[in-house]
Design an enzyme around this catalytic site. Structure first.
Site, mmCIF file in Angstrom:
data_model
loop_
_atom_site.group_PDB
_atom_site.id
_atom_site.type_symbol
_atom_site.label_atom_id
_atom_site.label_comp_id
_atom_site.label_asym_id
_atom_site.label_seq_id
_atom_site.Cartn_x
_atom_site.Cartn_y
_atom_site.Cartn_z
ATOM 1 N N ASN A 9 16.269 2.492 -20.803
ATOM 2 C CA ASN A 9 16.875 3.272 -21.886
ATOM 3 C C ASN A 9 17.251 4.634 -21.311
ATOM 4 O O ASN A 9 16.381 5.454 -21.056
ATOM 5 C CB ASN A 9 15.860 3.414 -23.027
ATOM 6 N N TRP A 10 18.562 4.821 -21.106
ATOM 7 C CA TRP A 10 19.012 6.066 -20.474
ATOM 8 C C TRP A 10 19.027 7.239 -21.451
ATOM 9 O O TRP A 10 19.280 8.366 -21.051
ATOM 10 C CB TRP A 10 20.391 5.863 -19.832
ATOM 11 N N LYS A 11 18.818 6.933 -22.758
ATOM 12 C CA LYS A 11 18.826 7.999 -23.785
ATOM 13 C C LYS A 11 20.109 8.836 -23.635
ATOM 14 O O LYS A 11 21.153 8.271 -23.318
ATOM 15 C CB LYS A 11 17.535 8.827 -23.680
ATOM 16 N N HIS A 90 13.968 3.156 -32.252
ATOM 17 C CA HIS A 90 13.257 3.994 -31.285
ATOM 18 C C HIS A 90 12.635 5.187 -32.009
ATOM 19 O O HIS A 90 13.227 5.719 -32.952
ATOM 20 C CB HIS A 90 14.225 4.471 -30.191
ATOM 21 N N GLU A 92 12.497 8.164 -31.261
ATOM 22 C CA GLU A 92 13.359 9.355 -31.273
ATOM 23 C C GLU A 92 14.399 9.261 -32.381
ATOM 24 O O GLU A 92 14.774 10.282 -32.975
ATOM 25 C CB GLU A 92 13.996 9.549 -29.881
ATOM 26 N N GLU A 160 5.902 1.122 -28.020
ATOM 27 C CA GLU A 160 6.018 2.434 -27.374
ATOM 28 C C GLU A 160 5.163 3.454 -28.129
ATOM 29 O O GLU A 160 5.631 4.034 -29.125
ATOM 30 C CB GLU A 160 7.475 2.909 -27.383
ATOM 31 N N GLY A 166 7.572 10.001 -22.269
ATOM 32 C CA GLY A 166 7.988 11.201 -21.550
ATOM 33 C C GLY A 166 6.863 12.176 -21.252
ATOM 34 O O GLY A 166 7.121 13.313 -20.865
ATOM 35 N N SER A 206 6.181 6.187 -20.299
ATOM 36 C CA SER A 206 5.717 6.663 -18.990
ATOM 37 C C SER A 206 5.466 5.543 -17.980
ATOM 38 O O SER A 206 4.566 5.642 -17.150
ATOM 39 C CB SER A 206 4.472 7.550 -19.147
ATOM 40 N N GLY A 227 12.197 4.711 -19.831
ATOM 41 C CA GLY A 227 13.103 5.834 -20.051
ATOM 42 C C GLY A 227 13.435 6.524 -18.738
ATOM 43 O O GLY A 227 14.254 6.052 -17.947
ATOM 44 N N GLY A 228 12.766 7.637 -18.474
ATOM 45 C CA GLY A 228 13.080 8.485 -17.317
ATOM 46 C C GLY A 228 13.190 7.737 -15.996
ATOM 47 O O GLY A 228 14.106 7.998 -15.199
HETATM 48 P P1 13P Z 1 9.729 7.312 -20.704
HETATM 49 O O1 13P Z 1 9.691 6.109 -19.807
HETATM 50 O O2 13P Z 1 10.595 8.420 -20.172
HETATM 51 O O3 13P Z 1 8.351 7.752 -21.090
HETATM 52 O O4 13P Z 1 10.455 6.841 -22.057
HETATM 53 C C1 13P Z 1 10.033 5.676 -22.685
HETATM 54 C C2 13P Z 1 10.998 5.354 -23.751
HETATM 55 O O5 13P Z 1 11.087 6.026 -24.765
HETATM 56 C C3 13P Z 1 11.892 4.182 -23.534
HETATM 57 O O6 13P Z 1 12.561 3.833 -24.702
#
Ligand code: 13P
Length: 247
Positions: A9-11, A90, A92, A160, A166, A206, A227-228
């Site tokens: 997920n590149w957000k 998600h 977010e 999640e 993050g 993470s 994510g990251g």
């Molecule tokens: P991180 O891997 O950056 O913690 O993000 C997880 C996430 O929200 C994937 O959707």
């Protein structure tokens, strides 16, 4: 056997130049695990079809197929751009856009209508975990966000925990296992064992090259939503490889 899924997920990250990362992931993507990248909407069409082994997904869609909704993107538009998947619910989106379980359910139905596989996210806050409410919160989110009629092809669940996203904080493997076993049981009760056992369960929050193998060894963990560490092939490739190597 459920196929494994490494999802990125590149957000709100990435411009055209980021697409070179897909080529650098191509070798790892030839393995047993499926690989999915969900870039920002602006990159969907140019990301789609770049690599036969890397599926492309959106990060959200509107519940309607078209109409007067400035700034929104519908599920048929995602499919038209070459997406085969969409992340919905998600945390977010739930926080930034006050998305409710009922809305996520409507969006899921719209995504299915457009032929997309939904990666549906759920997870508890730190306060809910500390209050011992994790399983209740997850059961409520699962049951309220998912329409009837799910199958192993149309639905993937991503657990999640909000406090792990993050932050570099990660639940213990026992805590991940407890939630994933619980989700499996809930899915079996709701959809019957054949479908319940076919729905993939991803862990997200993470996930890094250094902890991926340990997480993938937990029963009922069928992959990760990253994510990251999905932004750069140098980080995501070892995660894909760890999933390819997991049993
Ligand atoms: P991180 O891997 O950056 O913690 O993000 C997880 C996430 O929200 C994937 O959707």
């Amino acid at each position: 056997m459920r196929s494994k899924l490494a999802a990125g997920n590149w957000k709100m990250n990435g411009t055209q130049e980021a697409l070179s990362e897909l080529a650098a992931m191509a070798d790892a993507a030839k393995g047993a695990a499926e690989v999915l990248i969900c870039p920002p909407a602006t990159l969907l069409a140019s990301a789609a079809g770049r690599d036969a082994n890397i599926a492309i997904g959106g990060q959200d869609c509107h519940a309607n197929a078209s109409g007067a909704h400035t700034g929104d993107i519908s599920a048929p538009m995602l499919a038209d751009a070459g997406a085969t998947h969409v992340i919905l619910g998600h945390s977010e989106r739930r926080q930034d856009h006050e998305e409710s379980d009922a809305l996520v359910r409507e969006k899921t139905a719209a995504a299915w209508q457009a032929g997309l596989t939904v990666v549906l996210c759920l997870g508890e806050s730190l306060e809910q975990r500390e209050n011992g409410e994790t399983l209740d919160v997850i059961a409520a989110q699962l049951n309220k966000s998912t329409p009837d009629g799910a199958t192993g092809e149309t639905l993937v669940i991503a657990y999640e925990p909000i406090w792990a996203i993050g932050t570099g904080k990660i639940p213990t493997t026992e805590q991940i296992g407890e939630v994933h076993d619980f989700l499996r049981a809930e899915l079996n009760t709701r959809f019957g064992a054949e479908i319940g056992n076919a729905i993939r369960l991803l862990y997200g929050g993470s996930v890094k090259p250094g902890n991926a193998a340990e997480i993938f060894a937990v029963p009922n963990v069928d992959g990760a939503l990253v994510g990251g560490a999905s932004l750069k092939a140098a980080d995501f490739t070892p995660i894909i490889e760890a999933l390819n190597a997991s049993g």
